[in-house]
Design a protein around this motif. Structure first.
Motif, PDB file in Angstrom:
ATOM      1  N   GLN A  34     -23.906   4.695 -34.268  1.00  0.00           N
ATOM      2  CA  GLN A  34     -23.964   3.502 -35.105  1.00  0.00           C
ATOM      3  C   GLN A  34     -22.594   2.854 -35.267  1.00  0.00           C
ATOM      4  O   GLN A  34     -22.488   1.631 -35.390  1.00  0.00           O
ATOM      5  CB  GLN A  34     -24.553   3.844 -36.479  1.00  0.00           C
ATOM      6  N   LYS A  37     -22.103   0.471 -32.475  1.00  0.00           N
ATOM      7  CA  LYS A  37     -22.968  -0.697 -32.680  1.00  0.00           C
ATOM      8  C   LYS A  37     -22.364  -1.626 -33.729  1.00  0.00           C
ATOM      9  O   LYS A  37     -22.363  -2.858 -33.565  1.00  0.00           O
ATOM     10  CB  LYS A  37     -24.365  -0.248 -33.101  1.00  0.00           C
ATOM     11  N   ASN A 236     -26.472  -4.685 -29.703  1.00  0.00           N
ATOM     12  CA  ASN A 236     -25.109  -4.259 -30.026  1.00  0.00           C
ATOM     13  C   ASN A 236     -24.733  -2.990 -29.273  1.00  0.00           C
ATOM     14  O   ASN A 236     -24.226  -2.009 -29.844  1.00  0.00           O
ATOM     15  CB  ASN A 236     -24.937  -4.058 -31.533  1.00  0.00           C
ATOM     16  N   ALA A 237     -24.985  -3.023 -27.975  1.00  0.00           N
ATOM     17  CA  ALA A 237     -24.690  -1.872 -27.127  1.00  0.00           C
ATOM     18  C   ALA A 237     -24.220  -2.366 -25.763  1.00  0.00           C
ATOM     19  O   ALA A 237     -24.244  -3.567 -25.480  1.00  0.00           O
ATOM     20  CB  ALA A 237     -25.925  -0.990 -26.982  1.00  0.00           C
TER      21      ALA A 237
END
Length: 384
Positions: A34, A37, A236-237
């Protein structure tokens, strides 16, 4: 000379701000966690103003050349006909990449040290109706010129349906760039120039029109497949392992841009260019390019009565100052000074003063301080 003091003034890689170095020293995190991300979610919207776009800016772990190859392999396929505007070594590189992929490549050769003209591009397109893409270099590092990309893009749009694909590796982040307004379809840059990072990241943004071409392109690709990067970025990767330490640094670079303001960043680069050019005029040493074609990020100097390599060696030995030489047929004939990214007018004064001493050391009789005074005067006039 201090043994661990290296004054790096080549046109890339460029010096790294201390706060960016500290950011890159953060402990490693999981690239699928996370935290990553969240980092990408923070970076994504803040890259867009640097490119002058509302499109996403994709981040590929690789050098600037990998970005150029990505632009080629995603937009054209074997047998397609393209035009490459060659104004120096990196325009030549764009052409070589196209040729390696068996693209029918037309080269528009421009004398090194001169910028391309929109009129020549228009004339070529009017007689070659099958051109699928026009590849051009924004700043040609090897000669220190800035091509009129906005005007070139306009004539391409007015004359053909070709994509406009631009190498902005040596100037994005240092000069005004308005991808959407100018009609650029694919814009590429790298991390180690005006973006003030080590080499290792390339950034690519794509217009809606270019995405249509990319989605239908049958050219095989895997790591460089922009569709993978687009789809991953929505989450978001990244599709493959990112250069996380560089992303930490990028986050801080964007902080610095926002603190200074992009227009102020561009004005600073323009000021350093003017200071550098006026200094060499005062020293009566010819410049390779005209003022109209000069780049705000790198200046090329073409001496007539001393060897460029002798000067480079002298300032390296005396001050551990690194300036660049020429490339290809300009090797040994010019030297180049990078003034981009983490560089200020104070650095320009240091560079000019050191070069003046180096000139005396190699037997070039100059009025010590003349170049520095000229640069100082430009600074005072521009700062009023």
């Amino acid at each position: 000379m201090l043994p661990d003091q290296h004054i790096l003034r080549i046109p890339g890689p460029s010096p790294i701000p201390p706060s960016v170095e500290r950011a890159m020293a953060q402990p490693m995190i999981g690239h699928r966690g996370q935290e990553t991300k969240d980092l990408l979610a923070t970076i994504r919207p803040r890259l867009k103003p640097v490119f002058g776009t509302e499109q996403e800016v994709m981040i590929v772990t690789g050098s600037g050349t990998s970005g150029l190859e990505t632009a080629v392999v995603n937009t054209v396929e074997p047998g397609d006909e393209v035009l490459v505007v060659v104004t120096g070594a990196f325009g030549d590189r764009f052409a070589k990449i196209c040729e390696a992929y068996q693209i029918r490549t037309h080269r528009m050769e421009v004398e090194w040290g001169s910028a391309a003209t929109p009129e020549d591009v228009k004339q070529f397109l009017e007689t070659h109706s099958g051109i699928k893409a026009v590849f051009a270099t924004y700043c040609e590092t090897s000669t220190g010129i800035l091509n009129p990309i906005r005007d070139i893009a306009k004539v391409v749009q007015d004359t053909s349906d070709a994509l406009v694909i631009v190498d902005g590796v040596s100037c994005v982040g240092g000069v005004q760039t308005r991808m959407d307004d100018w009609g650029i379809d694919v814009l590429v840059t790298g991390s180690q120039k005006a973006l003030m990072l080590p080499a290792g990241l390339t950034f690519i943004s794509v217009s809606d029109r270019a995405w249509q071409v990319i989605d239908s392109n049958k050219q095989p690709r895997f790591y460089l497949d922009l569709r993978k990067y687009r789809d991953s970025l929505e989450k978001n990767a990244t599709p493959f392992t990112p250069g996380l330490s560089l992303l930490f640094g990028l986050d801080q670079v964007l902080n610095l841009f926002e603190e200074e303001g992009l227009e102020n960043v561009y004005n600073r680069h323009g000021l350093m260019m003017k200071m550098t050019r006026q200094a060499f005029r005062a020293l009566d040493i010819p410049l390779l390019t005209s003022d109209d074609a000069a780049s705000p990020t790198v200046t090329a100097v073409k001496p007539e009565d001393f060897a460029a390599e002798d000067l480079r060696k002298a300032v390296k030995q005396s001050f551990n100052l690194s300036i660049a030489g020429g490339q290809q047929h300009l090797q040994g004939k010019i030297f180049r000074i990078g003034h981009m990214g983490y560089c200020s007018p104070a650095d320009v004064l240091q560079i000019i003063g050191s070069i003046e001493i180096g000139l005396q050391q190699i037997g070039k009789n100059v009025d010590l301080g003349a170049g520095t005074r000229a640069a100082q005067q430009v600074y005072l006039e521009e700062s009023r």
